[in-house]
Design a protein around this motif. Structure first.
Motif, PDB file in Angstrom:
ATOM      1  N   LEU A  30      14.060   6.074   4.413  1.00 52.10           N
ATOM      2  CA  LEU A  30      14.555   7.105   3.113  1.00 52.10           C
ATOM      3  C   LEU A  30      15.658   7.742   3.145  1.00 52.10           C
ATOM      4  CD1 LEU A  30      10.746   8.354   2.243  1.00 52.10           C
ATOM      5  CD2 LEU A  30      12.192   6.997   0.823  1.00 52.10           C
ATOM      6  N   PRO A  31      16.227   7.974   4.314  1.00 55.56           N
ATOM      7  CA  PRO A  31      17.384   8.884   3.876  1.00 55.56           C
ATOM      8  C   PRO A  31      18.416   7.882   3.273  1.00 55.56           C
ATOM      9  CG  PRO A  31      16.507   9.353   5.963  1.00 55.56           C
ATOM     10  CD  PRO A  31      15.730   8.311   5.536  1.00 55.56           C
ATOM     11  N   GLU A  32      18.409   6.571   3.230  1.00 56.11           N
ATOM     12  CA  GLU A  32      19.427   5.596   3.063  1.00 56.11           C
ATOM     13  C   GLU A  32      19.102   5.307   1.737  1.00 56.11           C
ATOM     14  OE1 GLU A  32      21.988   5.070   4.933  1.00 56.11           O
ATOM     15  OE2 GLU A  32      21.120   6.214   6.626  1.00 56.11           O
ATOM     16  N   ALA A  33      17.903   5.570   1.096  1.00 55.19           N
ATOM     17  CA  ALA A  33      17.618   5.153  -0.308  1.00 55.19           C
ATOM     18  C   ALA A  33      18.353   6.033  -1.321  1.00 55.19           C
ATOM     19  CB  ALA A  33      16.357   5.594  -0.443  1.00 55.19           C
ATOM     20  N   PRO A  34      18.849   5.429  -2.436  1.00 55.28           N
ATOM     21  CA  PRO A  34      19.644   6.115  -3.445  1.00 55.28           C
ATOM     22  C   PRO A  34      18.372   7.047  -4.362  1.00 55.28           C
ATOM     23  CG  PRO A  34      19.253   3.814  -3.863  1.00 55.28           C
ATOM     24  CD  PRO A  34      18.556   3.915  -2.647  1.00 55.28           C
ATOM     25  N   ALA A  35      18.311   8.339  -4.374  1.00 56.27           N
ATOM     26  CA  ALA A  35      17.413   8.950  -5.133  1.00 56.27           C
ATOM     27  C   ALA A  35      18.111  10.096  -5.648  1.00 56.27           C
ATOM     28  CB  ALA A  35      16.244   9.301  -4.242  1.00 56.27           C
ATOM     29  N   SER A  36      17.389  10.812  -6.457  1.00 56.37           N
ATOM     30  CA  SER A  36      17.647  11.988  -7.361  1.00 56.37           C
ATOM     31  C   SER A  36      16.744  12.965  -7.316  1.00 56.37           C
ATOM     32  CB  SER A  36      18.035  11.280  -8.698  1.00 56.37           C
ATOM     33  OG  SER A  36      17.854  12.767  -9.529  1.00 56.37           O
ATOM     34  N   THR A  37      17.068  14.239  -7.003  1.00 55.80           N
ATOM     35  CA  THR A  37      16.006  15.294  -7.211  1.00 55.80           C
ATOM     36  C   THR A  37      14.980  15.327  -8.436  1.00 55.80           C
ATOM     37  OG1 THR A  37      17.540  16.850  -8.037  1.00 55.80           O
ATOM     38  CG2 THR A  37      17.329  16.898  -5.745  1.00 55.80           C
ATOM     39  N   ALA A  38      15.763  14.810  -9.362  1.00 56.07           N
ATOM     40  CA  ALA A  38      14.779  14.691 -10.578  1.00 56.07           C
ATOM     41  C   ALA A  38      13.489  13.763 -10.275  1.00 56.07           C
ATOM     42  CB  ALA A  38      15.439  14.055 -11.657  1.00 56.07           C
ATOM     43  N   ALA A  39      13.625  12.895  -9.239  1.00 53.15           N
ATOM     44  CA  ALA A  39      12.526  11.940  -8.983  1.00 53.15           C
ATOM     45  C   ALA A  39      11.470  12.574  -8.513  1.00 53.15           C
ATOM     46  CB  ALA A  39      13.018  10.850  -8.127  1.00 53.15           C
ATOM     47  N   VAL A  40      11.492  13.796  -7.840  1.00 52.09           N
ATOM     48  CA  VAL A  40      10.449  14.527  -7.279  1.00 52.09           C
ATOM     49  C   VAL A  40       9.675  15.347  -8.152  1.00 52.09           C
ATOM     50  CG1 VAL A  40      10.152  16.365  -5.517  1.00 52.09           C
ATOM     51  CG2 VAL A  40      11.832  14.864  -5.114  1.00 52.09           C
ATOM     52  N   PRO A  41       8.321  14.915  -8.092  1.00 54.32           N
ATOM     53  CA  PRO A  41       7.360  15.581  -8.983  1.00 54.32           C
ATOM     54  C   PRO A  41       7.124  17.030  -8.657  1.00 54.32           C
ATOM     55  CG  PRO A  41       6.445  13.690  -8.126  1.00 54.32           C
ATOM     56  CD  PRO A  41       7.721  13.806  -7.401  1.00 54.32           C
ATOM     57  N   VAL A  42       7.278  17.862  -9.833  1.00 56.10           N
ATOM     58  CA  VAL A  42       7.190  19.359  -9.678  1.00 56.10           C
ATOM     59  C   VAL A  42       5.977  19.883  -8.934  1.00 56.10           C
ATOM     60  CG1 VAL A  42       7.052  21.431 -11.229  1.00 56.10           C
ATOM     61  CG2 VAL A  42       8.541  19.816 -11.918  1.00 56.10           C
ATOM     62  N   GLY A  43       6.176  20.561  -8.220  1.00 56.73           N
ATOM     63  CA  GLY A  43       4.941  21.379  -7.414  1.00 56.73           C
ATOM     64  C   GLY A  43       4.584  20.392  -6.187  1.00 56.73           C
ATOM     65  N   MET A  44       5.625  19.591  -5.647  1.00 55.80           N
ATOM     66  CA  MET A  44       5.107  18.581  -4.843  1.00 55.80           C
ATOM     67  C   MET A  44       4.926  19.375  -3.245  1.00 55.80           C
ATOM     68  SD  MET A  44       4.610  15.610  -3.643  1.00 55.80           S
ATOM     69  CE  MET A  44       4.782  15.141  -5.337  1.00 55.80           C
ATOM     70  N   PRO A  45       3.926  19.065  -2.683  1.00 54.53           N
ATOM     71  CA  PRO A  45       3.559  19.947  -1.339  1.00 54.53           C
ATOM     72  C   PRO A  45       4.420  19.834  -0.318  1.00 54.53           C
ATOM     73  CG  PRO A  45       1.540  18.847  -2.062  1.00 54.53           C
ATOM     74  CD  PRO A  45       2.628  18.266  -3.203  1.00 54.53           C
ATOM     75  N   ALA A  46       4.958  20.719   0.473  1.00 51.84           N
ATOM     76  CA  ALA A  46       5.646  20.424   1.552  1.00 51.84           C
ATOM     77  C   ALA A  46       5.715  19.436   2.593  1.00 51.84           C
ATOM     78  CB  ALA A  46       6.002  21.777   2.478  1.00 51.84           C
ATOM     79  N   HIS A  47       4.221  19.215   2.689  1.00 48.56           N
ATOM     80  CA  HIS A  47       3.740  18.296   3.576  1.00 48.56           C
ATOM     81  C   HIS A  47       3.900  16.719   2.952  1.00 48.56           C
ATOM     82  CE1 HIS A  47      -0.189  18.954   1.403  1.00 48.56           C
ATOM     83  NE2 HIS A  47      -0.456  17.867   1.849  1.00 48.56           N
ATOM     84  N   HIS A  48       4.191  16.469   1.839  1.00 45.51           N
ATOM     85  CA  HIS A  48       4.702  15.336   1.436  1.00 45.51           C
ATOM     86  C   HIS A  48       6.049  15.094   1.535  1.00 45.51           C
ATOM     87  CE1 HIS A  48       1.014  14.923  -1.526  1.00 45.51           C
ATOM     88  NE2 HIS A  48       0.894  15.044  -0.171  1.00 45.51           N
ATOM     89  N   TRP A  49       6.489  15.069   2.796  1.00 41.83           N
ATOM     90  CA  TRP A  49       8.184  15.067   3.253  1.00 41.83           C
ATOM     91  C   TRP A  49       8.850  14.127   2.632  1.00 41.83           C
ATOM     92  CZ3 TRP A  49       9.498  10.699   5.392  1.00 41.83           C
ATOM     93  CH2 TRP A  49       8.663   9.886   6.078  1.00 41.83           C
ATOM     94  N   TRP A  50       8.312  12.840   2.336  1.00 40.21           N
ATOM     95  CA  TRP A  50       9.003  11.787   2.097  1.00 40.21           C
ATOM     96  C   TRP A  50       9.650  11.878   0.671  1.00 40.21           C
ATOM     97  CZ3 TRP A  50       3.743  11.852   2.752  1.00 40.21           C
ATOM     98  CH2 TRP A  50       2.777  11.747   1.854  1.00 40.21           C
ATOM     99  N   TRP A  51       9.091  12.570  -0.235  1.00 45.04           N
ATOM    100  CA  TRP A  51       9.908  12.884  -1.326  1.00 45.04           C
ATOM    101  C   TRP A  51      11.062  13.672  -1.137  1.00 45.04           C
ATOM    102  CZ3 TRP A  51       8.772  10.852  -6.012  1.00 45.04           C
ATOM    103  CH2 TRP A  51       7.328  10.384  -6.002  1.00 45.04           C
TER     104      TRP A  51
END
Length: 57
Positions: A30-51
């Protein structure tokens, strides 16, 4: 993943070794994956670390 299945028959079907391997692979890739903070759903719990791992740079 388990919050909705604790105490049920479905929980006994999960192979924790496989789940641990998947978790480790996500941590590696995942650290190598192209991603944007906009992809992280609002209210995502901290224990869902992969986002967050995918969008940290």
């Amino acid at each position: 993943m388990f919050e909705n299945f604790l105490g049920s028959a479905a929980f006994s079907l999960v192979d924790m070794t496989e789940l641990d391997e998947i978790d480790q692979r996500l941590r590696e890739l995942l650290p190598e994956a192209p991603a944007s903070t906009a992809a992280v759903p609002v209210g995502m719990p901290a224990h869902h670390w992969w986002w967050q791992t995918a969008v940290q740079r």
